[in-house]
Enzyme design. Structure first.
Site, short mmCIF file in Angstrom:
data_model
loop_
_atom_site.label_atom_id
_atom_site.label_comp_id
_atom_site.label_asym_id
_atom_site.label_seq_id
_atom_site.Cartn_x
_atom_site.Cartn_y
_atom_site.Cartn_z
CG ASN A 27 -1.98 1.08 1.15
OD1 ASN A 27 -1.77 2.14 0.57
ND2 ASN A 27 -3.12 0.82 1.75
CG ASP A 28 2.80 2.39 -3.64
OD1 ASP A 28 3.51 1.54 -3.07
OD2 ASP A 28 2.68 2.44 -4.88
#
Length: 627
Positions: free
Chosen positions: A272-273
């Site tokens: 999850n950037d």
């Protein structure tokens, strides 16, 4: 201009069809009444008066002598070049026919119609990363290129291009054993690359390599010499065998664990950037439960691949390490029966759990990614897996599919406590908006692994934009022929989203299509259709069958090519919708080997030489009976 710089000898050919008469060709001066150019980058065509026009435009940027016209869906002799493989995959021969009276016939038709478009999108991501919102282009994300293109190519039986892809990825590896978050794959742009990477990145090339070895049996690749990256040029970098590249990565992975545990440390972030750490101490003292599942997957898959090519010694060490990861996952990351998103180890005895019912600060109590991948990697008991599926149903499901968290992280718009972008980004979409299609596809894969045939098929159909409002009425009108990276609830801003997030589950907020085309998700979706729905997986020495099909599709037929032969598959589906009972080729029963599955009746394996010996040169009939 950018294309001209990249492809000096390339061009585009624009030609009218015979029914269209072009009166004049020119530049932007044809757009203005005074006939003077404003130096705009346009080619203009003026036609004679007409009710309709038609033109053809062909890109001739590169030359490729390997392009072939044959239609191939699954294994056949494969070209070695990426463009040659793309030419074959773009003509994917896969015709799925639903039983006429099935209530799911419309959904099967939707699935059939999206296949060529997902192929198109996946090939763009593989060959020259572009999205409709990123038209100027991008590089290979190390995480992305190790998933979508690899899974697409292996599902279609093209192992040679995966070999080429892996050599390119390993040539981009840093000398310390890690990879950049992303890198450019054209030699002239080789120095344009990310300066760091998230904690999960080092695992992905190793996983792709393991999957390739299982599909190809190509032990020789491990002995080939490839340079590590050096900014001075390809020949300047340190040279090592591919296996030495792997060993350097494994050494780095062993160092990057939370002290006193076998749990992979968080580093600069995870999949999850939007959840990059705001506090530097989180990098070494916190773990992402999802990255831990990926660590376990890499160790077990690589061990299985090494055993398959006769390297049992190296495999044994990886299996022992995987056992330690599994034990610590159960000991430290299942708390009150719930997997947390993150665990922060304040000391040897104090652990804070984030994105968990015990979490008093973030406002988020459930996170789906680790739950999904723990199921996929058999890290849970059957009872634990069912309990977590219940948590997903109760807290993490919306009308458009699975969501990353049960609610958005609190928006601060300034100071950040735990995570950078998630707490400060003003845009409510993609990861911030919580419905990221890539995660939803892995959820669909987990449902197939559990044998939830009806739910798996519905989840697969939710990723398909064609006629989406038939199953997601809240979806807004959108372009139907492309993969969407996310489904974005149409809140005006973060404050409104936080205050009214329950409207998503209630179905009272419109759902917009997010970022289009540029994603590894299209390749993953195609792999799910071939390997999970139709249940066809091709290994070096065997073919595995594990379809997961709703009982309402009893009698489903598929016309395709297997190993260059025409084959019509017929599925006889029982009440479970999974668990192969028998396989017959041209009326002759096949001997099979049953494979383990922690949660249901597992796949079956047929020796490839035996399978090939039963195929006729022309048309063949393959009957698969499910429980």
């Amino acid at each position: 201009l950018e294309l001209a710089q990249r492809f000096v000898s390339g061009d585009f050919l624009i030609a009218p069809v015979p029914s269209t008469c072009i009166a004049k060709v020119g530049g932007d001066e044809l757009l203005f009444a005074d006939g003077r150019s404003r130096q705009q980058p346009y080619v203009c065509l003026l036609t004679e008066p007409t009710l309709q026009i038609a033109i053809q435009m062909r890109g001739r940027l590169v030359e490729d002598g390997d392009a072939r016209a044959s239609q191939v869906a699954v294994p056949a002799p494969t070209p070695t070049s990426a463009l040659g493989a793309a030419a074959e995959i773009s003509k994917l021969s896969l015709q799925i026919q639903s039983p006429i009276r099935s209530p799911l016939a419309g959904q099967v038709a939707r699935l059939q119609n999206i296949i060529p478009w997902f192929v198109h999108n996946a090939l763009i991501h593989y060959l020259a990363p572009r999205g409709l919102e990123q038209y100027s282009g991008g590089g290979w994300g190390t995480r992305d290129v190790s998933q979508g293109p690899v899974e697409l190519l292996l599902a279609a039986g093209h192992v040679a291009p995966v070999r080429d892809l892996l050599r390119r990825v390993f040539a981009a590896q840093n000398p310390d054993g890690d990879w950049p978050q992303w890198f450019m794959f054209f030699e002239r742009e080789r120095t344009i690359r990310a300066g760091d990477s998230h904690g999960d990145i080092v695992f992905w090339p190793l996983l792709a390599l393991a999957q390739y070895l299982l599909a190809s049996g190509d032990a020789a690749l491990l002995d080939e010499r490839v340079n590590f990256f050096d900014a001075a040029g390809g020949a300047a970098g340190e040279t090592a065998t591919v296996w030495q590249h792997v060993e350097r990565s494994l050494s780095l992975i062993r160092q990057r664990v939370v002290g006193g545990t076998a749990l992979a440390a968080y580093g600069h972030g995870d999949w999850n950037d939007s959840l990059q750490p705001a506090d530097a101490t989180m990098r070494e003292h916190m773990c992402s439960a999802w990255t831990v599942t990926l660590h376990h997957q890499v160790l077990t898959t690589l061990a299985t691949a090494l055993r398959s090519i006769g390297r049992a010694g190296e495999a044994r060490a990886l299996e022992e390490n995987a056992g330690r990861v599994h034990r610590d996952f159960q000991r430290l990351l299942i708390v009150d029966g719930v997997i947390p998103g993150y665990a922060f180890f304040d000391s040897d005895t104090q652990v804070r759990y984030l994105l968990h019912p015990r979490d008093p600060t973030s406002g988020v109590h459930y996170s789906s990614l680790a739950m999904i991948h723990a199921i996929l990697e058999d890290l849970l008991t059957p009872e634990q897996a069912r309990a977590h599926l219940g948590l997903i149903d109760a807290h993490l499901t919306g009308p458009d599919g699975i969501r990353l968290f049960d609610r958005p992280l609190e928006y601060h718009g300034g100071p950040q406590r735990f995570f950078q972008r998630a707490e400060s980004a003003t845009f409510f979409g993609r990861e911030i908006g919580l419905m990221y299609m890539h995660a939803h596809l892995r959820y669909a894969q987990a449902l197939a692994h559990l044998g939830e045939a009806d739910r798996f098929f519905k989840a697969l159909c939710q990723s398909n934009p064609i006629g989406l409002r038939d199953i997601v009425p809240q979806a807004t009108l959108r372009q139907a022929n492309c993969y969407y990276s996310s489904s974005d609830a149409a809140f005006a801003d973060r404050a409104e989203a936080s205050a009214n997030y329950e409207r998503v589950a209630a179905g009272t907020i419109a759902l917009d299509g997010g970022w289009r085309v540029y994603s590894s998700g299209a390749g993953i979706a195609l792999s799910l259709i071939v390997r999970r729905f139709l249940g066809l997986s091709f290994l070096a020495q065997a073919v595995e069958f594990d379809p997961v099909i709703p009982p309402a599709l009893d009698g489903l037929e598929v016309a395709t090519m297997l190993f260059g032969r025409e084959v019509r598959l017929t599925y006889r589906v029982g009440t479970r919708g999974c668990g192969v009972k028998s396989i017959a080729v041209n009326g002759s029963p096949m001997a099979v080997t049953r494979l383990p599955n922690a949660y249901r009746v597992g796949a079956v394996r047929v020796e490839k030489t035996l399978f090939l010996s039963r195929l006729h040169p022309s048309r063949n009939d393959l009957s698969i009976e499910l429980g």
